[in-house]
Design a protein around this motif. Structure first.
Motif, PDB file in Angstrom:
ATOM      1  N   ALA A 117       0.849  -1.190   0.000  1.00 44.14           N
ATOM      2  CA  ALA A 117       0.000   0.000   0.000  1.00 44.14           C
ATOM      3  C   ALA A 117       0.884   1.239   0.000  1.00 44.14           C
ATOM      4  O   ALA A 117       1.824   1.346   0.794  1.00 44.14           O
ATOM      5  CB  ALA A 117      -0.922  -0.002   1.210  1.00 44.14           C
ATOM      6  N   LEU A 118       0.562   2.172  -0.892  1.00 46.51           N
ATOM      7  CA  LEU A 118       1.348   3.397  -1.031  1.00 46.51           C
ATOM      8  C   LEU A 118       0.462   4.610  -0.796  1.00 46.51           C
ATOM      9  O   LEU A 118      -0.641   4.696  -1.331  1.00 46.51           O
ATOM     10  CB  LEU A 118       1.951   3.494  -2.440  1.00 46.51           C
ATOM     11  N   SER A 119       0.959   5.542  -0.022  1.00 44.70           N
ATOM     12  CA  SER A 119       0.230   6.800   0.161  1.00 44.70           C
ATOM     13  C   SER A 119       0.246   7.567  -1.157  1.00 44.70           C
ATOM     14  O   SER A 119       1.101   7.319  -2.023  1.00 44.70           O
ATOM     15  CB  SER A 119       0.895   7.634   1.251  1.00 44.70           C
ATOM     16  N   PRO A 120      -0.673   8.534  -1.339  1.00 45.00           N
ATOM     17  CA  PRO A 120      -0.667   9.337  -2.573  1.00 45.00           C
ATOM     18  C   PRO A 120       0.667  10.043  -2.798  1.00 45.00           C
ATOM     19  O   PRO A 120       1.127  10.165  -3.931  1.00 45.00           O
ATOM     20  CB  PRO A 120      -1.796  10.346  -2.351  1.00 45.00           C
ATOM     21  N   GLU A 121       1.296  10.504  -1.707  1.00 40.66           N
ATOM     22  CA  GLU A 121       2.561  11.217  -1.830  1.00 40.66           C
ATOM     23  C   GLU A 121       3.657  10.315  -2.391  1.00 40.66           C
ATOM     24  O   GLU A 121       4.425  10.719  -3.266  1.00 40.66           O
ATOM     25  CB  GLU A 121       2.990  11.775  -0.463  1.00 40.66           C
ATOM     26  N   ILE A 122       3.717   9.086  -1.880  1.00 46.10           N
ATOM     27  CA  ILE A 122       4.742   8.158  -2.359  1.00 46.10           C
ATOM     28  C   ILE A 122       4.408   7.667  -3.764  1.00 46.10           C
ATOM     29  O   ILE A 122       5.285   7.579  -4.634  1.00 46.10           O
ATOM     30  CB  ILE A 122       4.893   6.972  -1.387  1.00 46.10           C
ATOM     31  N   ALA A 123       3.128   7.371  -4.017  1.00 44.76           N
ATOM     32  CA  ALA A 123       2.721   6.903  -5.343  1.00 44.76           C
ATOM     33  C   ALA A 123       3.038   7.934  -6.423  1.00 44.76           C
ATOM     34  O   ALA A 123       3.362   7.574  -7.563  1.00 44.76           O
ATOM     35  CB  ALA A 123       1.229   6.573  -5.354  1.00 44.76           C
ATOM     36  N   SER A 124       2.981   9.205  -6.059  1.00 47.97           N
ATOM     37  CA  SER A 124       3.256  10.256  -7.042  1.00 47.97           C
ATOM     38  C   SER A 124       4.743  10.369  -7.351  1.00 47.97           C
ATOM     39  O   SER A 124       5.128  11.004  -8.339  1.00 47.97           O
ATOM     40  CB  SER A 124       2.725  11.602  -6.538  1.00 47.97           C
ATOM     41  N   GLU A 125       5.598   9.753  -6.535  1.00 42.75           N
ATOM     42  CA  GLU A 125       7.041   9.820  -6.763  1.00 42.75           C
ATOM     43  C   GLU A 125       7.586   8.573  -7.450  1.00 42.75           C
ATOM     44  O   GLU A 125       8.787   8.459  -7.672  1.00 42.75           O
ATOM     45  CB  GLU A 125       7.765  10.058  -5.435  1.00 42.75           C
ATOM     46  N   ILE A 126       6.680   7.646  -7.782  1.00 42.42           N
ATOM     47  CA  ILE A 126       7.072   6.445  -8.535  1.00 42.42           C
ATOM     48  C   ILE A 126       6.475   6.561  -9.927  1.00 42.42           C
ATOM     49  O   ILE A 126       5.263   6.650 -10.084  1.00 42.42           O
ATOM     50  CB  ILE A 126       6.560   5.166  -7.853  1.00 42.42           C
ATOM     51  N   ASN A 127       7.323   6.601 -10.940  1.00 49.06           N
ATOM     52  CA  ASN A 127       6.849   6.670 -12.319  1.00 49.06           C
ATOM     53  C   ASN A 127       6.931   5.305 -12.981  1.00 49.06           C
ATOM     54  O   ASN A 127       7.825   4.504 -12.686  1.00 49.06           O
ATOM     55  CB  ASN A 127       7.649   7.686 -13.127  1.00 49.06           C
ATOM     56  N   ALA A 128       5.987   5.068 -13.882  1.00 42.08           N
ATOM     57  CA  ALA A 128       5.930   3.790 -14.583  1.00 42.08           C
ATOM     58  C   ALA A 128       5.347   4.003 -15.970  1.00 42.08           C
ATOM     59  O   ALA A 128       4.788   5.058 -16.270  1.00 42.08           O
ATOM     60  CB  ALA A 128       5.089   2.787 -13.795  1.00 42.08           C
ATOM     61  N   ARG A 129       5.483   2.996 -16.805  1.00 40.44           N
ATOM     62  CA  ARG A 129       4.858   3.000 -18.116  1.00 40.44           C
ATOM     63  C   ARG A 129       4.090   1.694 -18.305  1.00 40.44           C
ATOM     64  O   ARG A 129       4.351   0.705 -17.605  1.00 40.44           O
ATOM     65  CB  ARG A 129       5.906   3.129 -19.229  1.00 40.44           C
ATOM     66  N   ARG A 130       3.126   1.692 -19.212  1.00 44.29           N
ATOM     67  CA  ARG A 130       2.354   0.480 -19.466  1.00 44.29           C
ATOM     68  C   ARG A 130       3.254  -0.583 -20.082  1.00 44.29           C
ATOM     69  O   ARG A 130       4.080  -0.290 -20.941  1.00 44.29           O
ATOM     70  CB  ARG A 130       1.172   0.782 -20.384  1.00 44.29           C
ATOM     71  N   ARG A 131       3.048  -1.798 -19.650  1.00 50.48           N
ATOM     72  CA  ARG A 131       3.844  -2.908 -20.178  1.00 50.48           C
ATOM     73  C   ARG A 131       3.375  -3.230 -21.595  1.00 50.48           C
ATOM     74  O   ARG A 131       2.179  -3.363 -21.847  1.00 50.48           O
ATOM     75  CB  ARG A 131       3.692  -4.130 -19.289  1.00 50.48           C
ATOM     76  N   ILE A 132       4.323  -3.313 -22.508  1.00 50.89           N
ATOM     77  CA  ILE A 132       3.980  -3.604 -23.913  1.00 50.89           C
ATOM     78  C   ILE A 132       3.880  -5.106 -24.135  1.00 50.89           C
ATOM     79  O   ILE A 132       4.722  -5.845 -23.704  1.00 50.89           O
ATOM     80  CB  ILE A 132       5.052  -3.015 -24.856  1.00 50.89           C
TER      81      ILE A 132
END
Length: 212
Positions: free
Chosen positions: A197-212
Motif C-alpha cells: 500500500a502506497l500513500s498518494p505522496e509516495i505513489a506520485s514519486e514512482i513513475n511507470a509505463r504500461r507494459r507492452i
C-alpha cells in the motif's frame, strides 16, 4: 577556452534563438539573473573570439562557430541533467542547477560515456534535446494509472528517501500491477508477489509505463 560565464552566455543565446526569440542584451542578462554591466565584458570577449556577432549594442547572435560551441555546452547540460534526475533522483529544477555547475569542467569523454549509458536500450532517456530531461514520454506517476494495469517501473524520484521501497523490489525495470486505487488516491500495488500500500505522496514519486 571560454570562461564559465561565457559558456553560459552562449548556451542562453542558443536557447533564446531556439525559442524563436531575439537575443537582446536584456534578455540574456535576465536568463542569467545578472546585471547587464556584469555580462557585457564577457559578451565582448565572445564577440572578439568570433563566437557571436552584434548588429547593435543590444542585439547579439551566434556565429556558425558560436552555435557549434553552444550546442556542445547545451548537450553537456542535457546529459548531466538527465543523469541526475533519471539515476540519482533529483528534481528537475535541482538537477538543472547542478548541471549548470558541472557542465563547465567535465570532459567530453565523460559526457560521451554518460550519454551512451543513458541511451542504452534498458536505460534510455529521451530528454537530451531539451533544457530539462523528460523521463520517457509514456511514463507517468502511479496515481495516473487504473486498477488492473500491468506496468513497468521507469524511475523512483529521490530514491534515497524510499530505500524501503527499493528493498521490496520497486526498482527501475520491475513489473508491477495496480491492485487497487482508494478514494484518497492511495494505491495498492503488487510487486514480486507481494501487495504494498502506497500513500498518494509516495505513489506520485514512482513513475511507470504500461507494459507492452
Amino acid at each position: 577556452m571560454q570562461t564559465s560565464l561565457e559558456e553560459d552566455i552562449l548556451e542562453d543565446i542558443l536557447a533564446i534563438q531556439k525559442d524563436g526569440d531575439t537575443p537582446t542584451l536584456e534578455k540574456i542578462a535576465s536568463r542569467l539573473s545578472l546585471p547587464v554591466e556584469t555580462i557585457l565584458p564577457a559578451l565582448e570577449r565572445c564577440r572578439d573570439s568570433g563566437l557571436i556577432s552584434s548588429n547593435s549594442p543590444s542585439l547579439w547572435t551566434l556565429t556558425k562557430e558560436g552555435r557549434k560551441t553552444a550546442e556542445v555546452i547545451a548537450r553537456r547540460h542535457a546529459v548531466l541533467a538527465c543523469f541526475l534526475t533519471e539515476k540519482l533522483g533529483l528534481e528537475a529544477e535541482a538537477a538543472s542547477r547542478e548541471a549548470c555547475l558541472l557542465e563547465h569542467d567535465i570532459s567530453e569523454e565523460t559526457i560521451d560515456a554518460l550519454d551512451s549509458f543513458m541511451q542504452s536500450p534498458d536505460r534510455q532517456c529521451r530528454g537530451h534535446g531539451r533544457r530539462h530531461c523528460a523521463h520517457y514520454s509514456e511514463s507517468a506517476p502511479l496515481i495516473n494509472f487504473s486498477e488492473g494495469e500491468t506496468l513497468i517501473v521507469t524511475f523512483v524520484r529521490c530514491p534515497g528517501r524510499h530505500r524501503r521501497l527499493i528493498d521490496l523490489g520497486v526498482i527501475e525495470g520491475e513489473p508491477i500491477i495496480i491492485r487497487r486505487k482508494l478514494h484518497n488516491e492511495a494505491v495498492v500495488i503488487s510487486v514480486k508477489g507481494c501487495d504494498i500500500a502506497l500513500s498518494p505522496e509516495i505513489a506520485s514519486e514512482i513513475n511507470a509505463r504500461r507494459r507492452i
